[in-house]
Design a protein around this motif. Structure first.
Motif, PDB file in Angstrom:
ATOM      1  N   UNK A  63       7.695   3.196   8.055  1.00 46.73           N
ATOM      2  CA  UNK A  63       6.667   2.817   7.072  1.00 46.73           C
ATOM      3  C   UNK A  63       7.333   2.437   5.755  1.00 46.73           C
ATOM      4  N   UNK A  64       6.754   1.448   5.074  1.00 47.66           N
ATOM      5  CA  UNK A  64       7.376   0.877   3.878  1.00 47.66           C
ATOM      6  C   UNK A  64       6.482   1.005   2.652  1.00 47.66           C
ATOM      7  N   UNK A  65       7.139   1.075   1.496  1.00 50.13           N
ATOM      8  CA  UNK A  65       6.452   0.997   0.211  1.00 50.13           C
ATOM      9  C   UNK A  65       7.417   0.356  -0.784  1.00 50.13           C
ATOM     10  N   UNK A  66       6.912  -0.499  -1.646  1.00 51.02           N
ATOM     11  CA  UNK A  66       7.720  -1.106  -2.706  1.00 51.02           C
ATOM     12  C   UNK A  66       7.181  -0.657  -4.054  1.00 51.02           C
ATOM     13  N   UNK A  67       8.101  -0.300  -4.964  1.00 53.41           N
ATOM     14  CA  UNK A  67       7.730   0.147  -6.315  1.00 53.41           C
ATOM     15  C   UNK A  67       8.403  -0.767  -7.324  1.00 53.41           C
ATOM     16  N   UNK A  68       7.604  -1.295  -8.249  1.00 53.01           N
ATOM     17  CA  UNK A  68       8.110  -2.193  -9.291  1.00 53.01           C
ATOM     18  C   UNK A  68       8.238  -1.419 -10.601  1.00 53.01           C
TER      19      UNK A  68
END
Length: 343
Positions: A40-45
């Motif tokens: 599972x993936x998540x991107x944080x800016x």
């Protein structure tokens, strides 16, 4: 609508190309119960924007707080991935909402040109199956063809994340039921192709308004199936009730690795369809055994929207490798109800 993995990767690439520091978070391992599986993936800016998820929400909040406390520029300046573990203790499990004392291990990866996200997204658009290998020491990324043995997780000093092509649904027929199927399937992240050569159906589809993310083609259904060459991430569902449109397309689809092939119709019409495919087109019984018809799970559906829900529930179960009881099928459930009524 894109599937969640594609949305996460596209957001991460957009931020990276705009020069905004960003981190890709991947679930590497889990123990016990966990809200999200490995891969599972998540991107944080840098401003705290998030796409994707790795838990029910509490871990995301803690990750954002950690990154803000250190500064995302500092996190990215390190250049190498970091491994974090949540839920080791009962206190952490309660704090982060991990059920039954579950534990989740995450890899935080600072993004840059070396991350090869553009290549990965391009390969997914071309329906290529790739495995992304992240070196946990250097942050270097390798892309290679995925194999059936590839599983998401940490192997030695590498994080492996296999990416198959997006799940695709080929819908034969452009009627009201097809539209409900597509509207629901968009929310599930399916790539959608609707095929119908009939002028009146195409006009009716256009009257309903555009559905972004759905491709409508006017070619003959069997030509469409042959052109698209369904793979193991493709489902085909025939919704026209017209043997001239459905039968050849179903015959071609049954000869492919498509994970689901189905058609609507009554039990009587479904048996007649099987007989036609067997007697007129020499479709073997082994292939006919894969044909779901009447398509869908028995939920007492009456309206087009309910029938669409029934069909998609069966498609998703097949995608996820779930073997359902025969009593869940429309044909068996209706036969059992009739038997009880007559008893």
């Amino acid at each position: 609508m894109e599937d969640l993995d594609t949305r996460v990767l596209r957001a991460a690439l957009t931020w990276q190309q705009a020069g905004q520091p960003a981190v890709l978070v991947t679930v590497a391992r889990t123990w016990g119960s966990s809200p999200r599986p490995p891969g599972s993936l998540m991107a944080i800016q840098g401003q705290g924007w998030v796409v994707g998820s790795v838990s029910g929400g509490c871990i995301e909040d803690d990750l954002i707080a950690r990154i803000h406390a250190e500064g995302i520029e500092a996190v990215c300046a390190r250049g190498r991935p970091a491994v974090l573990r949540y839920g080791v203790s009962a206190e952490q499990a309660r704090r982060f909402g991990l059920p039954c004392g579950g534990t989740v291990e995450l890899v935080l990866e600072p993004l840059g040109a070396h991350s090869r996200l553009a290549e990965l997204l391009a390969a997914r658009q071309q329906r290529q199956a790739l495995c992304r290998e992240l070196d946990l020491h250097s942050g270097a990324v390798t892309l290679r063809p995925a194999t059936p043995q590839d599983e998401p997780g940490i192997v030695g000093e590498r994080l492996l994340t296999p990416f198959g092509p997006p799940v695709r649904l080929i819908v034969i027929g452009a009627g009201d039921l097809s539209r409900f199927v597509c509207e629901m399937a968009l929310g599930l992240g399916f790539e959608l192709i609707v095929c119908d050569p009939r002028e009146e159906q195409a006009q009716g589809w256009a009257f309903g308004g555009e559905l972004p993310g759905v491709t409508l083609t006017r070619e003959m259904p069997d030509d469409c199936v042959q052109r698209l060459q369904p793979d193991a991430r493709t489902a085909v569902i025939a919704l026209t009730h017209d043997p001239k449109l459905d039968d050849l397309a179903l015959m071609d689809a049954l000869a492919t690795p498509a994970f689901y092939v189905g058609a609507i119709g009554s039990r009587r019409n479904s048996e007649q369809r099987r007989a036609r495919l067997r007697e007129h087109f020499d479709v073997p019984d082994t292939a006919l055994a894969r044909l779901r018809g009447p398509a869908g799970l028995f939920i007492g559906s009456k309206t087009p929207a309910e029938i669409a829900l029934s069909i998609l529930a069966e498609v998703v179960a097949a995608k996820n490798g779930v073997t359902l009881s025969d009593q869940a099928s429309v044909a068996t459930a209706k036969a059992m109800r009739e038997a009880l009524t007559c008893a």
